[in-house]
Design an enzyme around this catalytic site. Structure first.
Site, PDB file in Angstrom:
ATOM      1  CD  GLN A 178      19.781  50.159  31.670  1.00  0.00           C
ATOM      2  OE1 GLN A 178      19.404  49.116  32.700  1.00  0.00           O
ATOM      3  NE2 GLN A 178      19.911  51.444  31.799  1.00  0.00           N
ATOM      4  CG  ASN A 201      24.742  47.794  39.727  1.00  0.00           C
ATOM      5  OD1 ASN A 201      24.297  47.045  39.032  1.00  0.00           O
ATOM      6  ND2 ASN A 201      24.286  49.125  39.559  1.00  0.00           N
ATOM      7  CB  SER A 224      36.331  45.748  46.434  1.00  0.00           C
ATOM      8  OG  SER A 224      37.980  45.423  46.229  1.00  0.00           O
ATOM      9  CD  GLN A 246      41.080  46.518  47.498  1.00  0.00           C
ATOM     10  OE1 GLN A 246      40.069  46.054  46.866  1.00  0.00           O
ATOM     11  NE2 GLN A 246      42.274  46.627  47.029  1.00  0.00           N
ATOM     12  CG  HIS A 249      37.066  49.696  45.769  1.00  0.00           C
ATOM     13  ND1 HIS A 249      37.310  50.196  44.279  1.00  0.00           N
ATOM     14  CD2 HIS A 249      38.469  48.985  45.852  1.00  0.00           C
ATOM     15  CE1 HIS A 249      38.336  49.815  43.515  1.00  0.00           C
ATOM     16  NE2 HIS A 249      39.014  49.227  44.649  1.00  0.00           N
ATOM     17  CD  GLU A 313      37.730  41.731  44.241  1.00  0.00           C
ATOM     18  OE1 GLU A 313      37.618  42.297  43.023  1.00  0.00           O
ATOM     19  OE2 GLU A 313      37.363  42.211  45.274  1.00  0.00           O
ATOM     20  CG  HIS A 314      41.846  41.906  45.743  1.00  0.00           C
ATOM     21  ND1 HIS A 314      40.752  42.766  45.820  1.00  0.00           N
ATOM     22  CD2 HIS A 314      42.418  42.353  44.537  1.00  0.00           C
ATOM     23  CE1 HIS A 314      40.620  43.209  44.773  1.00  0.00           C
ATOM     24  NE2 HIS A 314      41.499  43.190  43.989  1.00  0.00           N
ATOM     25  CG  ASP A 347      43.242  47.649  42.239  1.00  0.00           C
ATOM     26  OD1 ASP A 347      42.977  46.416  42.198  1.00  0.00           O
ATOM     27  OD2 ASP A 347      43.093  48.206  43.459  1.00  0.00           O
ATOM     28  CD  GLU A 401      28.178   4.154  28.072  1.00  0.00           C
ATOM     29  OE1 GLU A 401      28.059   4.483  27.145  1.00  0.00           O
ATOM     30  OE2 GLU A 401      28.901   4.512  29.070  1.00  0.00           O
ATOM     31  CG  HIS A 406      28.147   4.781  20.363  1.00  0.00           C
ATOM     32  ND1 HIS A 406      26.811   4.864  20.072  1.00  0.00           N
ATOM     33  CD2 HIS A 406      28.621   6.016  20.833  1.00  0.00           C
ATOM     34  CE1 HIS A 406      26.500   6.336  20.325  1.00  0.00           C
ATOM     35  NE2 HIS A 406      27.559   6.922  20.729  1.00  0.00           N
TER      36      HIS A 406
END
Length: 417
Positions: A178, A201, A224, A246, A249, A313-314, A347, A401, A406
């Protein structure tokens, strides 16, 4: 359970799981679109079990938050803010550049900040002041004049202080899908934004992806993950520590060791057992370890190929010749080179950004940086000489074209006058 895995199996296990959230997110977006602020109050009462009087965090509430946070922590937030700002200042491109590429043709670029962005800061049961810094600072460095932040209620004083230090213009106590819908569509209280950044999430991430028609996003950011590429010189105790950092997490965090040495993999397993025994978040770690494992490779080049396939990611690089490996890695959100480059440094305090693409999205996305908050406009100055030098090209290709007007736009200008 520490075990040898196949790379394809590991990749499947770290799937984002976004599709499972689609129907619920679609309903929430519809409620916010139709109900505005009222929908936000109703959804907050449903999901957060709180009945709010207002959405906006006031200046007095910001000021009061400082009194609820230890002075030492505030000092460290200020220090972290300075280091993160320093790194992102280095990323700033020239606001304007022009180059005469040939007589009569000058080309260039103009970089402009977005007008208004939204940042989602996870919260609820925990505080993530570091993410507040990471999301707001690059926008501020880019020159965005209006930065709106949403975070679940009740807003933790630590998060509130971090957002204030980072320079957030508005803080709203609303979370979940939301909050993303409110920033993308706008409500009576929250003005719409051009872009939404920040992790969350699967419901938050799905909302970001479903609302891209209204507001651009940074990238999908889910649980993560870490991959470590190690040879015989690596310290297995350090590797185990980074894996657990990690794993704590999220139960869905994913950890992978790619190594040329079976002995390193075995030693890491033993250190994991020792370190988990004293871990404060051992329950979460135990679940996350179901998504962990190691891959044995015959050479570092084979290891690099697997890293590029995983696009983690890492990425921690623990090898004797890191520059050779570094040059071969093409897909990784953030890279940590050497035995002392713990991922936790990035981090909080090295200055690099920890908002990074997960679940393989590093194949196509880069971590959050200053350019995420800018638009780039191309510029061309063309004089008579320049038009003559490219006129034949434009006319020929335009006619080929079937876009004859043009070509006429060039022919008319080339007529003697």
């Amino acid at each position: 359970m520490w075990r040898e895995v196949g790379i394809q199996d590991w990749v499947r296990r770290r799937s984002s799981g976004l599709l499972s959230a689609r129907d619920a997110v679609e309903e929430i977006i519809g409620m916010v679109r139709e109900g505005g602020d009222k929908a936000l109050f109703d959804l907050t009462e449903r999901f957060d079990k709180l009945r709010l009087d207002s959405l906006l965090v006031t200046d007095s509430e910001r000021d009061a938050a400082y009194g609820q946070v230890d002075e030492r922590i505030i000092e460290m937030l200020v220090e972290a803010e300075a280091r993160i700002s320093r790194f992102h200042e280095l990323q700033k491109p020239k606001e304007l550049w022009l180059e005469e590429v040939e007589e009569g043709i000058t080309l260039g670029m103009k970089i402009s900040p977005l007008d208004r962005i939204g940042a989602y800061i996870p919260g609820g049961k925990a505080a993530y002041p570091s993410t507040a810094l990471m999301c707001v600072i690059p926008a501020r460095v880019a020159g965005v004049p209006s930065v709106c932040c949403c975070t679940p209620p009740p807003v933790h004083p630590l998060t509130m202080v971090a957002l204030d230090i980072a320079g957030a213009d508005e803080i709203y106590q609303v979370g979940g899908a939301q909050a993303v819908a409110a920033m993308a569509l706008g409500t009576e209280t929250i003005d719409p934004v051009q872009k939404i950044v920040g992790p969350g999430n699967i419901y938050v991430t799905m909302a970001k992806m479903m609302l891209r028609e209204h507001a651009e996003i940074d990238f999908p950011a889910g649980p993560s993950e870490i991959a470590i590429l190690a040879d015989e010189t690596a310290d297995p105790e350090y590797i185990a520590a980074d894996i657990l950092a990690q794993a704590e997490h999220d139960p869905h965090a994913a950890c992978l060791l790619v190594t040329t040495e079976a002995g390193i993999a075995d030693a890491v397993g033993r250190h994991l057992i020792d370190q988990v025994a004293g871990a404060k978040r051992a329950g979460i770690i135990a679940e996350a370890m179901e998504n962990a494992g190691y891959v044995l490779v015959g050479s570092l080049q084979e290891g690099v190929d697997i890293i590029n396939q995983a696009a983690p990611e890492h990425l921690s690089i623990q090898v004797a010749d890191p520059m050779r490996v570094l040059s071969g890695v093409r897909h990784a959100g953030s890279m940590f080179v050497g035995p002392y480059a713990a991922v936790a440094c990035g981090d909080y305090a090295s200055g690099t950004n920890h908002v990074l693409p997960t679940a393989g999205y590093a194949h196509m996305h880069s971590g959050l940086d200053v350019l995420h908050f800018c638009t780039r406009s191309q510029i061309q100055f063309i004089g008579r000489e320049g038009l003559e030098s490219i006129g034949d090209i434009v006319e020929t290709l335009a006619d080929a074209e079937g876009l004859y007007a043009h070509g006429d736009a060039i022919r008319i200008r080339r007529r003697p006058r």
